[in-house]
Design an enzyme around this catalytic site. Sequence first.
Site, PDB file in Angstrom:
ATOM      1  N   TRP A   1       0.066   9.942  -3.016  1.00 26.44           N
ATOM      2  CA  TRP A   1       1.111   9.872  -1.991  1.00 26.44           C
ATOM      3  C   TRP A   1       0.687  10.593  -0.717  1.00 26.44           C
ATOM      4  O   TRP A   1       1.010  10.149   0.383  1.00 26.44           O
ATOM      5  CB  TRP A   1       2.443  10.399  -2.532  1.00 26.44           C
ATOM      6  CG  TRP A   1       2.933   9.573  -3.677  1.00 26.44           C
ATOM      7  CD1 TRP A   1       3.102   9.984  -4.971  1.00 26.44           C
ATOM      8  CD2 TRP A   1       3.264   8.176  -3.663  1.00 26.44           C
ATOM      9  NE1 TRP A   1       3.537   8.939  -5.744  1.00 26.44           N
ATOM     10  CE2 TRP A   1       3.635   7.819  -4.979  1.00 26.44           C
ATOM     11  CE3 TRP A   1       3.287   7.188  -2.671  1.00 26.44           C
ATOM     12  CZ2 TRP A   1       4.031   6.523  -5.331  1.00 26.44           C
ATOM     13  CZ3 TRP A   1       3.678   5.901  -3.011  1.00 26.44           C
ATOM     14  CH2 TRP A   1       4.038   5.578  -4.316  1.00 26.44           C
TER      15      TRP A   1
ATOM     16  N   ASP B   1       6.930  16.022   1.680  1.00 22.94           N
ATOM     17  CA  ASP B   1       7.419  14.900   0.879  1.00 22.94           C
ATOM     18  C   ASP B   1       7.851  15.492  -0.459  1.00 22.94           C
ATOM     19  O   ASP B   1       7.016  15.901  -1.261  1.00 22.94           O
ATOM     20  CB  ASP B   1       6.285  13.881   0.697  1.00 22.94           C
ATOM     21  CG  ASP B   1       6.658  12.753  -0.273  1.00 22.94           C
ATOM     22  OD1 ASP B   1       7.813  12.720  -0.748  1.00 22.94           O
ATOM     23  OD2 ASP B   1       5.785  11.900  -0.531  1.00 22.94           O
TER      24      ASP B   1
ATOM     25  N   LYS C   1      14.040   9.405  -7.742  1.00 21.11           N
ATOM     26  CA  LYS C   1      13.527  10.246  -8.824  1.00 21.11           C
ATOM     27  C   LYS C   1      14.556  11.295  -9.249  1.00 21.11           C
ATOM     28  O   LYS C   1      14.934  11.345 -10.391  1.00 21.11           O
ATOM     29  CB  LYS C   1      12.215  10.905  -8.419  1.00 21.11           C
ATOM     30  CG  LYS C   1      11.024   9.968  -8.617  1.00 21.11           C
ATOM     31  CD  LYS C   1      10.286   9.651  -7.386  1.00 21.11           C
ATOM     32  CE  LYS C   1       9.279   8.537  -7.624  1.00 21.11           C
ATOM     33  NZ  LYS C   1       8.458   8.306  -6.443  1.00 21.11           N
TER      34      LYS C   1
HETATM   35  C1  LIG Z   1       7.581   7.771  -5.570  1.00 20.40           C
HETATM   36  C2  LIG Z   1       7.013   8.578  -4.487  1.00 20.40           C
HETATM   37  C3  LIG Z   1       6.828   8.062  -3.196  1.00 20.40           C
HETATM   38  C4  LIG Z   1       7.140   6.635  -2.838  1.00 20.40           C
HETATM   39  O1  LIG Z   1       8.463   6.535  -2.524  1.00 20.40           O
HETATM   40  P1  LIG Z   1       9.120   5.172  -1.972  1.00 20.40           P
HETATM   41  O2  LIG Z   1      10.534   5.597  -1.819  1.00 20.40           O
HETATM   42  O3  LIG Z   1       8.890   4.132  -3.016  1.00 20.40           O
HETATM   43  O4  LIG Z   1       8.466   4.839  -0.699  1.00 20.40           O
HETATM   44  C5  LIG Z   1       6.348   8.899  -2.229  1.00 20.40           C
HETATM   45  N1  LIG Z   1       6.026  10.183  -2.487  1.00 20.40           N
HETATM   46  C6  LIG Z   1       6.174  10.707  -3.720  1.00 20.40           C
HETATM   47  C7  LIG Z   1       5.806  12.131  -3.968  1.00 20.40           C
HETATM   48  C8  LIG Z   1       6.661   9.916  -4.756  1.00 20.40           C
HETATM   49  O5  LIG Z   1       6.815  10.438  -5.991  1.00 20.40           O
END
Ligand SMILES: *Cc1c(COP(=O)(O)O)cnc(C)c1O
Length: 361
Positions: free
Chosen positions: A103, A173, A197
């Site tokens: 990511w 993030d 999540k």
């Molecule tokens: C799942 C995830 C993403 C992707 O997220 P989307 O909402 O599908 O764009 C980005 N960063 C992390 C750390 C993730 O676990």
Amino acid sequence: MKRNVYIFNPGPAVLPETVLESTSKAVLNFAGTNISIMEISHRSKEFDGLTNDTAERLRRIMDIPDSYKILFLQGGASLQFAMVPINLLGPDKVADYIDTGRWSTNAIKEAKKIGKVNIAASSKDQNYTRIPSPSEIKLSVDAAYCHITSNNTIYGTQWQTFPDSGESPLVADMSSDILSRKIKVSDFGIIYAGAQKNMGPSGVTVVIIRQDLANKAPEDTPTMLNYSTHVEKNSMFNTPPVLAIFAVHEVLKWIEDAGGIEKIEETNNKKAAAIYEILDSSDFYSGTAEPASRSKMNIPFRLPSEKLEQEFLSNATNQGFVGLKGHRSVGGIRASMYNALPLEGAERLAEFMLDFEKKHK
Ligand SMILES: *Cc1c(COP(=O)(O)O)cnc(C)c1O
């Protein structure tokens, strides 16, 4: 409602049963209006009240200072990979990125399209099995910001203490560990997370942004990509994802009813300990992340052979443990244990692991 499965899906992920129940009720009749949450106007006072209450609850739970705005956007965390540099990184500026996995790499790729990127540290050489230590991090002078991925969903690593980015704002993030542990929001300039999540269903992305950072985009930035648009219109510039926001509201309510972040964190610690204890005491299972960098949300591990891993997965599925397959890029097993996975789920999985080991050693 009582389910007979434990959901270890990496995302979209398990949600509390009370949230599934209240959301399904709202699909039929939202707040006594006789209108579905999917039919109601996003400009109605009922929905407006819901959005405000969602933001207020998040502010209380995370102790978010008044100098930060809370936005409910679409496009996932992946759109934030682009929006962050579009808003904060001019063509003559540099942004620091710490590369801790897939990511982070995706975020770096987008930033490079906008401006200069300095990879301040990376654990790529060690297959992302660890978080770089403070002494490895080489920050730029006068960076526009420093970007990290707080929890690396695929590799099962997590920042235990966040890096000090000095004067430049820290951007994180937090898609896969937001609301899982106590953090100090004022250490960050921007926190963003796709909801699917730890916070709700997919379709809404929460952005917590220090107000001074919302007005930095160049004049010609497309309206929807400019943070200031969403700050000024309180996330209502266009039609927001009403159903997803409702479910996030219910998840936040569930967290508050459970006793807040402290209680959630306590349970997460117990859940993770139940599995790590097995990894540490067994020569049958081996954890792939370095102990000092271990995630409490995603625990990847291997068995002695791929054949045994296949058998482990199919036995687990038969016994109601869902979603344990490792990410296709790394293989093996991954137990994702987000907030809504009950302690009992981790304990049952631990028993299953011990039993499987006994039978296959
Ligand atoms: C799942 C995830 C993403 C992707 O997220 P989307 O909402 O599908 O764009 C980005 N960063 C992390 C750390 C993730 O676990």
